[in-house]
Design a protein around this motif. Structure first.
Motif, PDB file in Angstrom:
ATOM      1  N   GLY A 149       0.795  -1.228   0.000  1.00  0.00           N
ATOM      2  CA  GLY A 149       0.000   0.000   0.000  1.00  0.00           C
ATOM      3  C   GLY A 149       0.819   1.266   0.000  1.00  0.00           C
ATOM      4  N   ASN A 150       2.102   1.177   0.409  1.00  0.00           N
ATOM      5  CA  ASN A 150       2.983   2.366   0.476  1.00  0.00           C
ATOM      6  C   ASN A 150       2.339   3.511   1.246  1.00  0.00           C
ATOM      7  OD1 ASN A 150       5.051   1.158  -1.098  1.00  0.00           O
ATOM      8  ND2 ASN A 150       3.924   1.660  -2.969  1.00  0.00           N
ATOM      9  N   GLY A 151       1.700   3.140   2.369  1.00  0.00           N
ATOM     10  CA  GLY A 151       1.112   4.166   3.226  1.00  0.00           C
ATOM     11  C   GLY A 151      -0.261   4.644   2.795  1.00  0.00           C
ATOM     12  N   ILE A 152      -0.844   4.043   1.778  1.00  0.00           N
ATOM     13  CA  ILE A 152      -2.162   4.461   1.308  1.00  0.00           C
ATOM     14  C   ILE A 152      -3.217   4.189   2.378  1.00  0.00           C
ATOM     15  CG2 ILE A 152      -2.784   2.251   0.253  1.00  0.00           C
ATOM     16  CD1 ILE A 152      -4.101   3.802  -2.015  1.00  0.00           C
ATOM     17  N   THR A 153      -4.191   5.074   2.489  1.00  0.00           N
ATOM     18  CA  THR A 153      -5.282   4.893   3.447  1.00  0.00           C
ATOM     19  C   THR A 153      -6.511   4.338   2.733  1.00  0.00           C
ATOM     20  OG1 THR A 153      -6.172   7.116   3.109  1.00  0.00           O
ATOM     21  CG2 THR A 153      -4.433   6.855   4.777  1.00  0.00           C
ATOM     22  N   LEU A 154      -7.471   3.850   3.520  1.00  0.00           N
ATOM     23  CA  LEU A 154      -8.708   3.339   2.930  1.00  0.00           C
ATOM     24  C   LEU A 154      -9.451   4.448   2.186  1.00  0.00           C
ATOM     25  CD1 LEU A 154     -10.037   1.017   5.795  1.00  0.00           C
ATOM     26  CD2 LEU A 154      -9.112   0.315   3.577  1.00  0.00           C
ATOM     27  N   THR A 155      -9.392   5.648   2.728  1.00  0.00           N
ATOM     28  CA  THR A 155     -10.054   6.786   2.074  1.00  0.00           C
ATOM     29  C   THR A 155      -9.439   7.047   0.698  1.00  0.00           C
ATOM     30  OG1 THR A 155     -10.531   7.811   4.209  1.00  0.00           O
ATOM     31  CG2 THR A 155     -10.630   9.232   2.258  1.00  0.00           C
ATOM     32  N   GLU A 156      -8.116   6.973   0.628  1.00  0.00           N
ATOM     33  CA  GLU A 156      -7.429   7.187  -0.655  1.00  0.00           C
ATOM     34  C   GLU A 156      -7.742   6.069  -1.645  1.00  0.00           C
ATOM     35  OE1 GLU A 156      -3.432   9.633   0.777  1.00  0.00           O
ATOM     36  OE2 GLU A 156      -3.470   7.436   0.895  1.00  0.00           O
ATOM     37  N   MET A 157      -7.889   4.845  -1.130  1.00  0.00           N
ATOM     38  CA  MET A 157      -8.263   3.738  -2.007  1.00  0.00           C
ATOM     39  C   MET A 157      -9.634   3.976  -2.621  1.00  0.00           C
ATOM     40  SD  MET A 157      -7.012   0.174  -0.234  1.00  0.00           S
ATOM     41  CE  MET A 157      -7.754  -0.780  -1.573  1.00  0.00           C
ATOM     42  N   ILE A 158     -10.561   4.464  -1.795  1.00  0.00           N
ATOM     43  CA  ILE A 158     -11.925   4.709  -2.268  1.00  0.00           C
ATOM     44  C   ILE A 158     -11.938   5.784  -3.353  1.00  0.00           C
ATOM     45  CG2 ILE A 158     -14.193   5.611  -1.571  1.00  0.00           C
ATOM     46  CD1 ILE A 158     -13.733   4.284   1.159  1.00  0.00           C
ATOM     47  N   ASN A 186     -11.924   2.366  -8.349  1.00  0.00           N
ATOM     48  CA  ASN A 186     -12.698   1.893  -7.203  1.00  0.00           C
ATOM     49  C   ASN A 186     -14.019   1.224  -7.605  1.00  0.00           C
ATOM     50  OD1 ASN A 186     -13.301   1.678  -4.307  1.00  0.00           O
ATOM     51  ND2 ASN A 186     -14.833   3.234  -4.740  1.00  0.00           N
ATOM     52  N   ILE A 187     -14.761   1.869  -8.528  1.00  0.00           N
ATOM     53  CA  ILE A 187     -16.047   1.297  -8.960  1.00  0.00           C
ATOM     54  C   ILE A 187     -15.824  -0.057  -9.628  1.00  0.00           C
ATOM     55  CG2 ILE A 187     -18.061   1.613 -10.438  1.00  0.00           C
ATOM     56  CD1 ILE A 187     -17.976   3.458  -8.025  1.00  0.00           C
ATOM     57  N   THR A 240      -0.806  -2.106  -9.284  1.00  0.00           N
ATOM     58  CA  THR A 240      -1.448  -3.395  -9.512  1.00  0.00           C
ATOM     59  C   THR A 240      -1.748  -4.150  -8.216  1.00  0.00           C
ATOM     60  OG1 THR A 240      -0.492  -3.642 -11.723  1.00  0.00           O
ATOM     61  CG2 THR A 240      -1.179  -5.656 -10.604  1.00  0.00           C
ATOM     62  N   PRO A 241      -0.800  -4.248  -7.261  1.00  0.00           N
ATOM     63  CA  PRO A 241      -1.102  -4.967  -6.020  1.00  0.00           C
ATOM     64  C   PRO A 241      -2.221  -4.336  -5.207  1.00  0.00           C
ATOM     65  CG  PRO A 241       1.274  -4.763  -6.310  1.00  0.00           C
ATOM     66  CD  PRO A 241       0.626  -3.871  -7.323  1.00  0.00           C
ATOM     67  N   ILE A 242      -2.241  -3.000  -5.119  1.00  0.00           N
ATOM     68  CA  ILE A 242      -3.276  -2.354  -4.310  1.00  0.00           C
ATOM     69  C   ILE A 242      -4.630  -2.430  -5.015  1.00  0.00           C
ATOM     70  CG2 ILE A 242      -3.043   0.019  -5.175  1.00  0.00           C
ATOM     71  CD1 ILE A 242      -3.396  -1.074  -1.492  1.00  0.00           C
ATOM     72  N   PHE A 243      -4.636  -2.422  -6.336  1.00  0.00           N
ATOM     73  CA  PHE A 243      -5.874  -2.633  -7.099  1.00  0.00           C
ATOM     74  C   PHE A 243      -6.414  -4.033  -6.828  1.00  0.00           C
ATOM     75  CE2 PHE A 243      -7.499  -4.339 -11.281  1.00  0.00           C
ATOM     76  CZ  PHE A 243      -8.779  -3.816 -11.163  1.00  0.00           C
ATOM     77  N   SER A 244      -5.521  -5.023  -6.836  1.00  0.00           N
ATOM     78  CA  SER A 244      -5.927  -6.399  -6.522  1.00  0.00           C
ATOM     79  C   SER A 244      -6.492  -6.478  -5.114  1.00  0.00           C
ATOM     80  CB  SER A 244      -4.727  -7.349  -6.657  1.00  0.00           C
ATOM     81  OG  SER A 244      -4.179  -7.294  -7.953  1.00  0.00           O
ATOM     82  N   ALA A 245      -5.852  -5.772  -4.174  1.00  0.00           N
ATOM     83  CA  ALA A 245      -6.332  -5.745  -2.795  1.00  0.00           C
ATOM     84  C   ALA A 245      -7.743  -5.157  -2.732  1.00  0.00           C
ATOM     85  CB  ALA A 245      -5.381  -4.946  -1.920  1.00  0.00           C
ATOM     86  N   GLY A 246      -7.975  -4.115  -3.536  1.00  0.00           N
ATOM     87  CA  GLY A 246      -9.297  -3.494  -3.569  1.00  0.00           C
ATOM     88  C   GLY A 246     -10.375  -4.467  -4.029  1.00  0.00           C
ATOM     89  N   ILE A 247     -10.060  -5.273  -5.047  1.00  0.00           N
ATOM     90  CA  ILE A 247     -11.009  -6.275  -5.548  1.00  0.00           C
ATOM     91  C   ILE A 247     -11.335  -7.284  -4.448  1.00  0.00           C
ATOM     92  CG2 ILE A 247     -11.364  -8.156  -7.179  1.00  0.00           C
ATOM     93  CD1 ILE A 247      -9.529  -6.696  -9.124  1.00  0.00           C
ATOM     94  N   PHE A 248     -10.289  -7.774  -3.786  1.00  0.00           N
ATOM     95  CA  PHE A 248     -10.491  -8.774  -2.734  1.00  0.00           C
ATOM     96  C   PHE A 248     -11.243  -8.188  -1.542  1.00  0.00           C
ATOM     97  CE2 PHE A 248      -6.679 -10.868  -4.719  1.00  0.00           C
ATOM     98  CZ  PHE A 248      -7.364 -11.983  -5.170  1.00  0.00           C
TER      99      PHE A 248
END
Length: 291
Positions: free
Chosen positions: A48-57, A62-63, A176-184
């Motif tokens: 995530g390199n310090g990314i927050t859930l809010t930033e992921m959203i 995200n959609i 790519t890894p954080i996008f995959s994390a978002g899907i899961f």
């Protein structure tokens, strides 16, 4: 090519884990849900390199991650229903033959070129998937029970197509890894809702352990597949998906023989041989002419 090889190997190992679930009486659906939160944590905390859930959203993908998360759970349920009503062979064939959907999409939308060699390789790959999974009962579809196999076919194809499209158009390089994390993560939330609707709250320690052991390789199987789809690697959907699907079927079958002493009929062995030929043909067709 290394990322595709890693994706195939890890994806095939998932079938071994599912097989062990039966042996040790692990609640498969609960383990699947735990697997999703495990996979999410792998991406969120390690990449995530310090990314927050809010930033992921707020990410543009995200959609797409929400839609894919729902599809992941839905296709899993369809796979189970197809296996129960039509047999495991039909479920496997319906899921893996869906490779034609992202290939057709790639040709129409991305203008990917299909050479005669690649077309022949893809057709052989479809034949190989069928022959490798068919059993003594013939493994044919019952026309009265086509609904679930057809939905599984469409759902699997839509997932492969959507992953490539979203990754290409909305996922920045390195995400790519954080996008995959978002899907899961989205798949986990969908799974929790289903567990509540089913009132399936009783969970055991071995189910939790099984879900964790499934989630780690599951995360990397998607990450490596997405990396293989990157333009700087293979990039070509009409090359990656056929090789990926037929190689998984072939390697999973080999694992079944070695680890679980599964018996194959002549058609299965012919299917494995054709699978190897199809992979070689598709790989050769993907090489630049003047390489």
């Amino acid at each position: 090519m290394i990322y595709l090889i890693l994706s195939v190997f890890i994806s095939s190992s998932l079938f071994v884990i599912f097989k062990l679930f039966d042996k040790y009486q692990v609640n498969t659906f609960q383990a699947i849900v735990i697997n999703y939160i495990t996979a999410f944590c792998c991406g969120f905390f390690f990449y995530g390199n310090g990314i927050t859930l809010t930033e992921m959203i707020e990410r543009p993908w995200n959609i797409g991650a929400i839609i894919l998360g729902g599809l992941f759970i839905s296709v899993f349920i369809l796979m189970a229903l197809t296996a129960q009503r039509n047999g495991l062979s039909v479920a496997s064939v319906a899921g893996k033959m869906s490779v034609v959907i992202p290939v057709i999409f790639a040709v129409i939308v991305y203008k990917e070129h299909l050479s005669t060699l690649k077309i022949a390789g893809i057709l052989l790959a479809l034949l190989a998937v069928y022959l490798t999974t068919v059993k003594n009962d013939g493994g044919t579809f019952d026309r009265k029970k086509l609904l679930y196999p057809m939905l599984l076919f469409l759902g699997s194809g839509v997932i492969d197509t959507a992953i490539k499209y979203i990754e290409t158009n909305y996922v920045a390089k390195g995400e790519t890894p954080i996008f995959s994390a978002g899907i899961f993560g989205c798949a986990f939330l969908a799974g929790i809702i289903i567990l509540f609707l089913r009132r399936d709250f009783k969970i055991t320690g071995k189910t939790i352990l099984g879900g964790i052991l499934l989630g780690i390789p599951n995360f990397y199987s998607i990450v490596f597949l997405l990396k293989a789809l990157r333009p700087e690697h293979i990039g070509d959907s009409s090359t990656v998906y056929p090789i990926n699907n037929v190689a998984i079927v072939m390697l999973s079958t080999i694992f079944g023989i070695i680890l679980f002493k599964e018996k194959l009929i002549v058609k299965n062995w012919i299917g494995i041989a054709i699978a190897i030929i199809s992979i070689v043909m598709i790989a050769i067709s993907a090489q630049p002419v003047n390489a």
